[in-house]
Write an enzyme that holds these catalytic residues in place. Structure first.
Site, PDB file in Angstrom:
ATOM      1  N   ALA A  39      -8.965  -0.457  -6.580  1.00  0.00           N
ATOM      2  CA  ALA A  39      -9.021  -1.377  -7.742  1.00  0.00           C
ATOM      3  C   ALA A  39      -9.772  -2.761  -7.567  1.00  0.00           C
ATOM      4  O   ALA A  39     -10.562  -3.204  -8.359  1.00  0.00           O
ATOM      5  CB  ALA A  39      -7.359  -1.723  -8.308  1.00  0.00           C
ATOM      6  N   ARG A  71      -6.223   1.698 -13.012  1.00  0.00           N
ATOM      7  CA  ARG A  71      -6.658   0.347 -12.793  1.00  0.00           C
ATOM      8  C   ARG A  71      -8.126   0.436 -11.947  1.00  0.00           C
ATOM      9  O   ARG A  71      -8.551  -0.759 -11.702  1.00  0.00           O
ATOM     10  CB  ARG A  71      -5.639  -0.456 -11.615  1.00  0.00           C
ATOM     11  CG  ARG A  71      -5.268   0.324 -10.551  1.00  0.00           C
ATOM     12  CD  ARG A  71      -4.180  -0.138  -9.618  1.00  0.00           C
ATOM     13  NE  ARG A  71      -4.221   0.559  -8.537  1.00  0.00           N
ATOM     14  CZ  ARG A  71      -3.613   1.970  -8.433  1.00  0.00           C
ATOM     15  NH1 ARG A  71      -3.214   2.587  -9.557  1.00  0.00           N
ATOM     16  NH2 ARG A  71      -3.473   2.325  -7.492  1.00  0.00           N
ATOM     17  N   LYS A  86     -14.117   8.453  -3.340  1.00  0.00           N
ATOM     18  CA  LYS A  86     -14.405   7.170  -3.960  1.00  0.00           C
ATOM     19  C   LYS A  86     -15.777   6.432  -3.835  1.00  0.00           C
ATOM     20  O   LYS A  86     -16.377   6.002  -4.725  1.00  0.00           O
ATOM     21  CB  LYS A  86     -13.274   6.158  -3.760  1.00  0.00           C
ATOM     22  CG  LYS A  86     -11.927   6.519  -4.322  1.00  0.00           C
ATOM     23  CD  LYS A  86     -10.971   5.536  -3.970  1.00  0.00           C
ATOM     24  CE  LYS A  86      -9.510   6.147  -4.740  1.00  0.00           C
ATOM     25  NZ  LYS A  86      -8.343   5.206  -4.165  1.00  0.00           N
ATOM     26  N   ASN A 131      -4.483  -2.126   2.978  1.00  0.00           N
ATOM     27  CA  ASN A 131      -3.614  -2.422   4.051  1.00  0.00           C
ATOM     28  C   ASN A 131      -3.891  -3.434   5.123  1.00  0.00           C
ATOM     29  O   ASN A 131      -5.109  -4.043   5.155  1.00  0.00           O
ATOM     30  CB  ASN A 131      -3.452  -0.902   4.879  1.00  0.00           C
ATOM     31  CG  ASN A 131      -4.847  -0.706   5.751  1.00  0.00           C
ATOM     32  OD1 ASN A 131      -4.999  -1.063   7.005  1.00  0.00           O
ATOM     33  ND2 ASN A 131      -5.839  -0.095   4.982  1.00  0.00           N
ATOM     34  N   CYS A 174      -4.702 -16.941  11.056  1.00  0.00           N
ATOM     35  CA  CYS A 174      -4.250 -18.288  11.103  1.00  0.00           C
ATOM     36  C   CYS A 174      -2.878 -18.205  10.282  1.00  0.00           C
ATOM     37  O   CYS A 174      -1.942 -18.698  10.335  1.00  0.00           O
ATOM     38  CB  CYS A 174      -5.151 -19.137  10.576  1.00  0.00           C
ATOM     39  SG  CYS A 174      -6.552 -19.630  11.698  1.00  0.00           S
ATOM     40  N   CYS A 188       1.292  -0.796  -3.480  1.00  0.00           N
ATOM     41  CA  CYS A 188       1.203  -0.519  -4.478  1.00  0.00           C
ATOM     42  C   CYS A 188       1.937   1.043  -5.119  1.00  0.00           C
ATOM     43  O   CYS A 188       2.352   1.144  -6.132  1.00  0.00           O
ATOM     44  CB  CYS A 188      -0.298  -0.164  -4.821  1.00  0.00           C
ATOM     45  SG  CYS A 188      -1.203  -1.552  -5.008  1.00  0.00           S
ATOM     46  N   CYS A 243      -4.145 -19.691  17.042  1.00  0.00           N
ATOM     47  CA  CYS A 243      -4.889 -18.236  16.447  1.00  0.00           C
ATOM     48  C   CYS A 243      -5.667 -17.612  17.408  1.00  0.00           C
ATOM     49  O   CYS A 243      -6.718 -18.143  17.844  1.00  0.00           O
ATOM     50  CB  CYS A 243      -5.501 -18.670  15.409  1.00  0.00           C
ATOM     51  SG  CYS A 243      -6.325 -17.079  14.665  1.00  0.00           S
TER      52      CYS A 243
END
Ligand code: ZN
Length: 342
Positions: A39, A71, A86, A131, A174, A188, A243
């Site tokens: 989406a 969507r 896709k 993800n 961070c 989703c 970080c």
């Protein structure tokens, strides 16, 4: 200079002072990579192709299913009937929208073995992912090669986005130092999503890409949106002193593997098997090999499907396979070894 035909096409955008003719020329020389074309990616790609960005590469590992159409605005029912991945369907639709843009759809799972190549030469990378793991990988690549990237995510009625300029702003790690355990964050598939939130987040991401390409000042805050209540919030984020990614330690890029399984939970359960040692895989040869030993096998130029031991497996030319209707990773690994081999 913009030629006459394109001047007409982009006239309304060029009237906007922050873009102008100079900005339009910069856009036409821009090179953008979009990782993930669900989406968010659908919206981002459509807007950037219409805006006249010179070169757009779209990377996605999946094919289209009916529950995507609510969507994922680039796709239609014919794409599903044709069993198109896709990235392939996106490339076809986008070329019809704007033939002056160089568009490349790549069917692949973005992982440590290919992501640096996929992103090389990009002026900006856009996040269309679903993800965290690949997002951390994207953050590593962007920081390592000092490429600006735009984070975006959407779920239920909520979304967020942040622009990362390596060496200047906070990075994704961070604000989110560790990878959440699988199954602990809503997706989703488990929390649902309404189609309007990825449209808003995708539009914000595309705008940031346009600003980066024309050299305008980017947004330096984390923006969160609840599309249902209409609430927009801006949060100041400071670079984190310890970080690892900002200090040049790219844990996700350095996390090497040969074979890796990932299970997708929710309504369409499946396990993906990635084999990073496979190159130039022939679906035709696999079909010939499988025909005498499995119940059903068919293929087109994008994927091969077969049913064996009561399980349906889909194999892609990059050697990747998806075993459907299960989350059993050892079963997937076993069937991969048995039928595809390595
Ligand atoms: Zn950082």
């Amino acid at each position: 200079m913009i030629d006459k035909r394109l001047r007409n096409r982009y006239s309304r955008q060029m009237m906007f002072p922050a873009i102008g003719e100079e900005g339009q020329v910069k856009l036409s020389k821009g090179n953008v990579v979009i990782i993930g074309c669900g989406a968010l990616g659908s919206n981002i790609a459509t807007l950037l192709v219409r805006a006249g960005v010179g070169k757009i590469r779209i990377v996605d590992r999946d094919f289209i299913e009916y529950h995507n159409l609510q969507r994922q605005v680039l796709f239609d029912e014919d794409d599903i009937k044709a069993q198109l991945p896709k990235a392939v369907a996106a490339e076809r639709h986008l070329k019809k929208i704007n033939s002056s843009v160089e568009i490349e759809g790549i069917v692949a799972d973005a992982n440590y073995s290919n992501i640096e190549g996929l992103c090389s030469g990009a002026d900006v990378i856009l996040d269309g992912l679903d993800n965290f793991e690949t997002r951390f990988l994207l953050n590593d690549v962007a920081l390592k090669h000092r490429i600006p990237w735009v984070y975006g995510g959407a779920i239920a009625s909520n979304g967020m986005t942040m622009t990362v300029i390596p060496g200047e702003t906070s990075c994704f790690r961070c604000i989110s130092p560790i990878l959440p355990d699988p199954g602990t964050t809503p997706t989703c598939e488990t929390a649902g999503v309404i189609g309007t939130i990825p449209a808003v987040i995708g539009a914000l991401e595309a705008t940031e890409a346009i600003k980066i390409l024309v050299g305008a000042e980017v947004n330096r805050e984390l923006i969160t949106v609840d599309i249902w209540t209409g609430a927009f919030n801006h949060l100041k984020v400071e670079p984190c002193a310890d970080c690892p990614a900002c200090q040049g330690r790219y844990d996700f890029l350095e996390n090497r593997f040969v074979i890796k399984t990932t299970s997708f939970c929710g309504q369409s359960r499946a396990v993906q098997v990635v084999n990073t040692e496979v190159r130039d895989f022939s679906l035709k040869e696999l079909e010939a090999r499988l025909k005498p030993v499995v119940a059903e096998v068919s293929y087109n130029e994008f994927m091969l499907r077969f049913t064996a031991d009561n399980h349906e497996m889909v194999v892609f030319p990059d050697g990747r396979a998806i075993l459907r209707n299960t989350t059993d990773e050892s079963l997937a690994r076993g069937l991969y070894a048995k039928y595809i081999g390595t």
